[in-house]
Design a protein around this motif. Sequence first.
Motif, PDB file in Angstrom:
ATOM      1  N   VAL A 293       0.835  -1.202   0.000  1.00 20.82           N
ATOM      2  CA  VAL A 293       0.000   0.000   0.000  1.00 20.82           C
ATOM      3  C   VAL A 293       0.869   1.250   0.000  1.00 20.82           C
ATOM      4  O   VAL A 293       0.626   2.188  -0.760  1.00 20.82           O
ATOM      5  N   ASP A 294       1.890   1.265   0.847  1.00 24.06           N
ATOM      6  CA  ASP A 294       2.820   2.397   0.884  1.00 24.06           C
ATOM      7  C   ASP A 294       4.118   1.956   1.544  1.00 24.06           C
ATOM      8  O   ASP A 294       4.218   0.850   2.047  1.00 24.06           O
ATOM      9  N   GLY A 295       5.105   2.810   1.517  1.00 27.33           N
ATOM     10  CA  GLY A 295       6.419   2.503   2.070  1.00 27.33           C
ATOM     11  C   GLY A 295       7.512   2.881   1.091  1.00 27.33           C
ATOM     12  O   GLY A 295       7.241   3.405   0.008  1.00 27.33           O
ATOM     13  N   PHE A 296       8.748   2.635   1.485  1.00 23.42           N
ATOM     14  CA  PHE A 296       9.903   2.991   0.673  1.00 23.42           C
ATOM     15  C   PHE A 296      10.794   1.781   0.462  1.00 23.42           C
ATOM     16  O   PHE A 296      10.763   0.828   1.230  1.00 23.42           O
ATOM     17  N   SER A 297      11.610   1.824  -0.588  1.00 26.27           N
ATOM     18  CA  SER A 297      12.547   0.755  -0.895  1.00 26.27           C
ATOM     19  C   SER A 297      13.898   1.354  -1.244  1.00 26.27           C
ATOM     20  O   SER A 297      13.975   2.305  -2.026  1.00 26.27           O
ATOM     21  N   THR A 298      14.971   0.792  -0.670  1.00 21.31           N
ATOM     22  CA  THR A 298      16.310   1.256  -1.033  1.00 21.31           C
ATOM     23  C   THR A 298      16.624   0.860  -2.470  1.00 21.31           C
ATOM     24  O   THR A 298      17.275   1.604  -3.197  1.00 21.31           O
ATOM     25  N   ALA A 299      16.153  -0.327  -2.906  1.00 22.84           N
ATOM     26  CA  ALA A 299      16.415  -0.764  -4.284  1.00 22.84           C
ATOM     27  C   ALA A 299      15.743   0.160  -5.293  1.00 22.84           C
ATOM     28  O   ALA A 299      16.310   0.482  -6.334  1.00 22.84           O
ATOM     29  N   ALA A 300      14.509   0.600  -4.992  1.00 22.98           N
ATOM     30  CA  ALA A 300      13.782   1.487  -5.904  1.00 22.98           C
ATOM     31  C   ALA A 300      14.200   2.944  -5.714  1.00 22.98           C
ATOM     32  O   ALA A 300      13.903   3.788  -6.554  1.00 22.98           O
ATOM     33  N   GLY A 301      14.856   3.235  -4.589  1.00 24.76           N
ATOM     34  CA  GLY A 301      15.303   4.601  -4.332  1.00 24.76           C
ATOM     35  C   GLY A 301      14.167   5.546  -3.970  1.00 24.76           C
ATOM     36  O   GLY A 301      14.278   6.753  -4.144  1.00 24.76           O
ATOM     37  N   GLY A 302      13.066   5.025  -3.468  1.00 28.54           N
ATOM     38  CA  GLY A 302      11.944   5.872  -3.081  1.00 28.54           C
ATOM     39  C   GLY A 302      10.696   5.071  -2.797  1.00 28.54           C
ATOM     40  O   GLY A 302      10.763   3.900  -2.431  1.00 28.54           O
ATOM     41  N   PRO A 303       9.522   5.699  -2.983  1.00 32.40           N
ATOM     42  CA  PRO A 303       8.266   5.022  -2.658  1.00 32.40           C
ATOM     43  C   PRO A 303       8.008   3.810  -3.550  1.00 32.40           C
ATOM     44  O   PRO A 303       8.401   3.787  -4.710  1.00 32.40           O
ATOM     45  N   ILE A 304       7.318   2.821  -2.973  1.00 26.52           N
ATOM     46  CA  ILE A 304       6.949   1.630  -3.741  1.00 26.52           C
ATOM     47  C   ILE A 304       5.448   1.363  -3.624  1.00 26.52           C
ATOM     48  O   ILE A 304       5.006   0.217  -3.600  1.00 26.52           O
ATOM     49  N   ASP A 305       4.656   2.404  -3.563  1.00 28.37           N
ATOM     50  CA  ASP A 305       3.210   2.269  -3.441  1.00 28.37           C
ATOM     51  C   ASP A 305       2.636   1.489  -4.619  1.00 28.37           C
ATOM     52  O   ASP A 305       3.025   1.679  -5.761  1.00 28.37           O
ATOM     53  N   GLY A 306       1.701   0.586  -4.325  1.00 24.23           N
ATOM     54  CA  GLY A 306       0.967  -0.112  -5.372  1.00 24.23           C
ATOM     55  C   GLY A 306       1.658  -1.315  -5.978  1.00 24.23           C
ATOM     56  O   GLY A 306       1.179  -1.862  -6.964  1.00 24.23           O
ATOM     57  N   VAL A 307       2.768  -1.787  -5.416  1.00 25.81           N
ATOM     58  CA  VAL A 307       3.466  -2.958  -5.950  1.00 25.81           C
ATOM     59  C   VAL A 307       2.683  -4.225  -5.599  1.00 25.81           C
ATOM     60  O   VAL A 307       2.211  -4.382  -4.471  1.00 25.81           O
ATOM     61  N   ASN A 308       2.529  -5.125  -6.581  1.00 26.18           N
ATOM     62  CA  ASN A 308       1.850  -6.402  -6.369  1.00 26.18           C
ATOM     63  C   ASN A 308       2.830  -7.548  -6.566  1.00 26.18           C
ATOM     64  O   ASN A 308       3.627  -7.533  -7.506  1.00 26.18           O
ATOM     65  N   ILE A 309       2.756  -8.529  -5.677  1.00 25.18           N
ATOM     66  CA  ILE A 309       3.636  -9.691  -5.709  1.00 25.18           C
ATOM     67  C   ILE A 309       2.756 -10.933  -5.613  1.00 25.18           C
ATOM     68  O   ILE A 309       1.826 -10.975  -4.807  1.00 25.18           O
ATOM     69  N   LEU A 310       3.046 -11.951  -6.441  1.00 23.54           N
ATOM     70  CA  LEU A 310       2.274 -13.191  -6.415  1.00 23.54           C
ATOM     71  C   LEU A 310       3.229 -14.376  -6.464  1.00 23.54           C
ATOM     72  O   LEU A 310       4.147 -14.401  -7.285  1.00 23.54           O
ATOM     73  N   ASN A 311       3.013 -15.350  -5.571  1.00 19.72           N
ATOM     74  CA  ASN A 311       3.823 -16.566  -5.521  1.00 19.72           C
ATOM     75  C   ASN A 311       2.935 -17.793  -5.608  1.00 19.72           C
ATOM     76  O   ASN A 311       1.805 -17.781  -5.120  1.00 19.72           O
ATOM     77  N   ALA A 312       3.451 -18.860  -6.220  1.00 20.01           N
ATOM     78  CA  ALA A 312       2.792 -20.160  -6.231  1.00 20.01           C
ATOM     79  C   ALA A 312       3.613 -21.093  -5.349  1.00 20.01           C
ATOM     80  O   ALA A 312       4.846 -21.062  -5.380  1.00 20.01           O
TER      81      ALA A 312
END
Length: 193
Positions: free
Chosen positions: A134-153
């Motif tokens: 929903v919100d937050g920051f990432s060092t890899a992205a260098g800023g906000p990562i709002d709206g990222v979706n991750i799916l695993n099987a």
Amino acid sequence: QAFVANTGSFGDSFGLSDVRAGFKFGLSSDANSQMTLQVLGQFPTGDASKGLGNNRASIEPTFLYWTQLGSRVSVEAQLGSVFPLDGSAGVPTRGSDKFSGRVMYYGIGPSFDLVSRGNVRFSPVFELVGWHVVDGFSTAAGGPIDGVNILNAKFGGRLALGAGNSFYVGYGHALTDSVWYDDVLRFEYRLGL
């Protein structure tokens, strides 16, 4: 997860990690289904400078659902969210935002009792597990990562022995480009009391 040995980028360290504790409350139950509310808290008891914790507290409410479809097929599902209560400063550090952000997660896992003899059951399990940042920051992205979706099987098997005791072994793989991890091998033991 009370004590952890860390040999990663923080050097060799051993000690108390962040502690997670919680409770479950049964909302409804009958012979073929159960709905449960689980609430977990994470407490920053581990030394983050040694890689033994993440220096934040959070609360994590989750709805859990189980239903029996016929004599051998069952489905488990979950819907929850992580709400951080604090954390380190985001990017830029002079802002009021924190690195830690809210994450919603969901999953569904049908299983089939392949072997069912007395108190012994073996069930292959297939799971789809997803997260929405929903919100937050990432060092890899260098800023906000709002709206990222991750799916695993995930695919594995559970061996149930007696009243509530079971072992699970499974493998999981990321289906999206955004990941928490590429591959995971999970071992689990549930103790019935």
